[in-house]
Scaffold this motif. Structure first.
Motif, PDB file in Angstrom:
ATOM      1  N   THR A 263      75.552  92.934  55.483  1.00 40.59           N
ATOM      2  CA  THR A 263      75.305  91.655  56.154  1.00 40.59           C
ATOM      3  C   THR A 263      73.826  91.321  56.098  1.00 40.59           C
ATOM      4  O   THR A 263      73.435  90.171  55.870  1.00 40.59           O
ATOM      5  N   HIS A 264      72.972  92.328  56.276  1.00 38.95           N
ATOM      6  CA  HIS A 264      71.526  92.123  56.123  1.00 38.95           C
ATOM      7  C   HIS A 264      71.195  91.692  54.695  1.00 38.95           C
ATOM      8  O   HIS A 264      70.319  90.848  54.479  1.00 38.95           O
ATOM      9  N   SER A 267      71.941  87.966  54.190  1.00 40.80           N
ATOM     10  CA  SER A 267      70.924  87.104  54.788  1.00 40.80           C
ATOM     11  C   SER A 267      69.635  87.142  53.970  1.00 40.80           C
ATOM     12  O   SER A 267      68.946  86.127  53.833  1.00 40.80           O
ATOM     13  N   THR A 273      74.992  83.100  56.448  1.00 38.28           N
ATOM     14  CA  THR A 273      75.488  84.395  56.894  1.00 38.28           C
ATOM     15  C   THR A 273      75.696  84.385  58.397  1.00 38.28           C
ATOM     16  O   THR A 273      74.756  84.107  59.160  1.00 38.28           O
ATOM     17  N   ALA A 275      76.677  86.885  61.408  1.00 35.34           N
ATOM     18  CA  ALA A 275      76.863  88.276  61.808  1.00 35.34           C
ATOM     19  C   ALA A 275      77.570  88.321  63.154  1.00 35.34           C
ATOM     20  O   ALA A 275      77.176  87.613  64.089  1.00 35.34           O
ATOM     21  N   PRO A 287      70.126  90.590  61.525  1.00 33.86           N
ATOM     22  CA  PRO A 287      69.882  89.910  60.247  1.00 33.86           C
ATOM     23  C   PRO A 287      68.952  88.714  60.427  1.00 33.86           C
ATOM     24  O   PRO A 287      69.053  87.984  61.410  1.00 33.86           O
ATOM     25  N   ARG A 288      68.052  88.558  59.484  1.00 32.59           N
ATOM     26  CA  ARG A 288      67.126  87.422  59.470  1.00 32.59           C
ATOM     27  C   ARG A 288      67.202  86.753  58.104  1.00 32.59           C
ATOM     28  O   ARG A 288      67.255  87.423  57.091  1.00 32.59           O
ATOM     29  N   GLY A 289      67.181  85.447  58.115  1.00 32.79           N
ATOM     30  CA  GLY A 289      67.191  84.697  56.871  1.00 32.79           C
ATOM     31  C   GLY A 289      67.174  83.226  57.193  1.00 32.79           C
ATOM     32  O   GLY A 289      67.422  82.825  58.342  1.00 32.79           O
ATOM     33  N   TYR A 291      69.261  80.997  56.581  1.00 33.70           N
ATOM     34  CA  TYR A 291      70.568  80.472  56.980  1.00 33.70           C
ATOM     35  C   TYR A 291      71.416  81.566  57.619  1.00 33.70           C
ATOM     36  O   TYR A 291      72.628  81.643  57.392  1.00 33.70           O
ATOM     37  N   ALA A 292      70.778  82.404  58.414  1.00 35.33           N
ATOM     38  CA  ALA A 292      71.480  83.504  59.072  1.00 35.33           C
ATOM     39  C   ALA A 292      71.603  83.229  60.558  1.00 35.33           C
ATOM     40  O   ALA A 292      70.704  82.668  61.183  1.00 35.33           O
ATOM     41  N   SER A 293      72.724  83.640  61.109  1.00 34.91           N
ATOM     42  CA  SER A 293      72.981  83.447  62.529  1.00 34.91           C
ATOM     43  C   SER A 293      73.766  84.637  63.050  1.00 34.91           C
ATOM     44  O   SER A 293      74.598  85.207  62.331  1.00 34.91           O
ATOM     45  N   THR A 294      73.519  85.008  64.302  1.00 38.25           N
ATOM     46  CA  THR A 294      74.237  86.119  64.917  1.00 38.25           C
ATOM     47  C   THR A 294      75.007  85.632  66.132  1.00 38.25           C
ATOM     48  O   THR A 294      74.433  84.949  66.998  1.00 38.25           O
TER      49      THR A 294
END
Length: 324
Positions: A263-264, A267, A273, A275, A287-289, A291-294
């Motif tokens: 998953t990382h 992202s 992505t 998570a 996760p950081r990116g 377009y990443a969201s947790t």
């Protein structure tokens, strides 16, 4: 200047180090990097074009047979190889006693976090120079700060770029939009119930997407097969080398994953992505990116598939609107 990075594991920690490498490439093009990493993650390190040589350790395997002759021979060979490379500096980006001991084998000056910053303060006993970096920063930012201090530049923390691209490869026979479902993770309490994965796959199919999933052990295979049985358009990728899975993930439209290393990776590729965190806090290691969201489960509750898919759609739309 020739620098050795020591960040042996885990997959997420390795991926969190890439932005620091990218910073250095921009600010100190005179520096070349090698990397020492657990053998299982060598293929992940190879994704960054700035890494010249990859040295592998097998600490996890060596611990199972510490007195075996093969273990001692492998460790001795690593020491010889590291010393032959004649590094100007070693950066222990992990801050653990085990990583400091590996860094020591190179016979070069070692830089790392100071006692207030390292995950294991005892590691600093092996460092020649140690830097204070706030523990309240995300792991990515902490590593970027460490590299900047050790190598003489100030990273621009307002931007984030991992510098990696997916390896060559694709999923044969699949056209259109795909959503990779990363259901496997190391701990049972991190796992989203299979029925939630099935419902997620159904919702994705309703939106014209092909769910894709894979597995790495028998328990994960049972989950993947259950998803495919309930949602027949799901594509199950057999257990495959990490580079092949990374290639398929990298060419997916979006990724939905549990708290797991892949998953990382999604992202870091800059993919939409989502998570799903159930038993752990994403906090300073999630996760950081771009377009990443947790999505984090509230105490005693779970995360609803409809919410996950809606967030995936939001991120996908956001990426589609971004400048090329």
């Amino acid at each position: 200047m020739k620098v050795l990075i020591v960040k042996t594991s885990s997959m997420g920690d390795v991926i969190h180090t890439f932005p620091a490498v990218e910073d250095t490439s921009l600010n100190r093009p005179d520096i070349s990097f090698d990397w020492c990493v657990e053998e299982a993650f060598a293929g992940i390190v190879a994704l960054h074009p700035a890494i010249d040589r990859i040295h592998t350790v097998a600490i996890r395997r060596w611990r199972k047979a510490p007195f075996d002759g093969g273990t001692w021979r492998e460790a001795a060979a690593l020491r010889r190889t590291l010393r032959e490379c004649r590094y100007d500096l070693v950066i222990d980006a992990q801050g653990l006693l085990k990583s400091a001991l590996v860094a020591r084998q190179a016979g070069a000056p070692i830089a790392g976090f100071d006692r207030s910053s390292a995950r294991e303060p005892s590691a600093t006993l092996f460092y020649d120079v140690a830097y204070p970096v706030s523990r309240n920063l995300h792991a990515i930012e902490r590593t970027r700060q460490l590299f900047g201090l050790a190598l003489g530049y100030r990273p621009d923390l307002s931007t984030l770029d991992s510098g990696i691209v997916p390896p060559a490869g694709t999923l044969a026979g699949i056209a259109g939009k795909t959503a990779f479902l990363l259901h496997g993770t190391s701990r049972e309490d991190k796992k989203w119930p299979v029925q939630d994965w099935i419902e997620t796959a159904r919702l994705l199919v309703e939106r014209g997407m092909t769910p894709v999933t894979t597995w790495s052990n028998e328990r994960e295979m049972a989950v993947a097969e259950a998803i495919a049985k309930a949602v027949p358009s799901t594509v199950v990728v057999p257990k495959s080398p990490l580079a092949e899975i990374a290639a398929i993930i990298g060419r997916s439209t979006l990724v939905i994953g549990a708290d797991t290393g892949l998953t990382h990776l999604a992202s870091a590729f800059g993919l939409p992505t989502v998570a799903v965190f159930l038993a752990t806090e994403p906090g300073l290691t999630g996760p950081r990116g771009p377009y990443a969201s947790t999505l984090l489960a509230a105490p005693g509750e779970s995360v609803i598939p409809a919410e996950v898919v809606a967030e995936a759609e939001r991120l996908t739309a956001l990426k589609s609107q971004a400048p090329a």
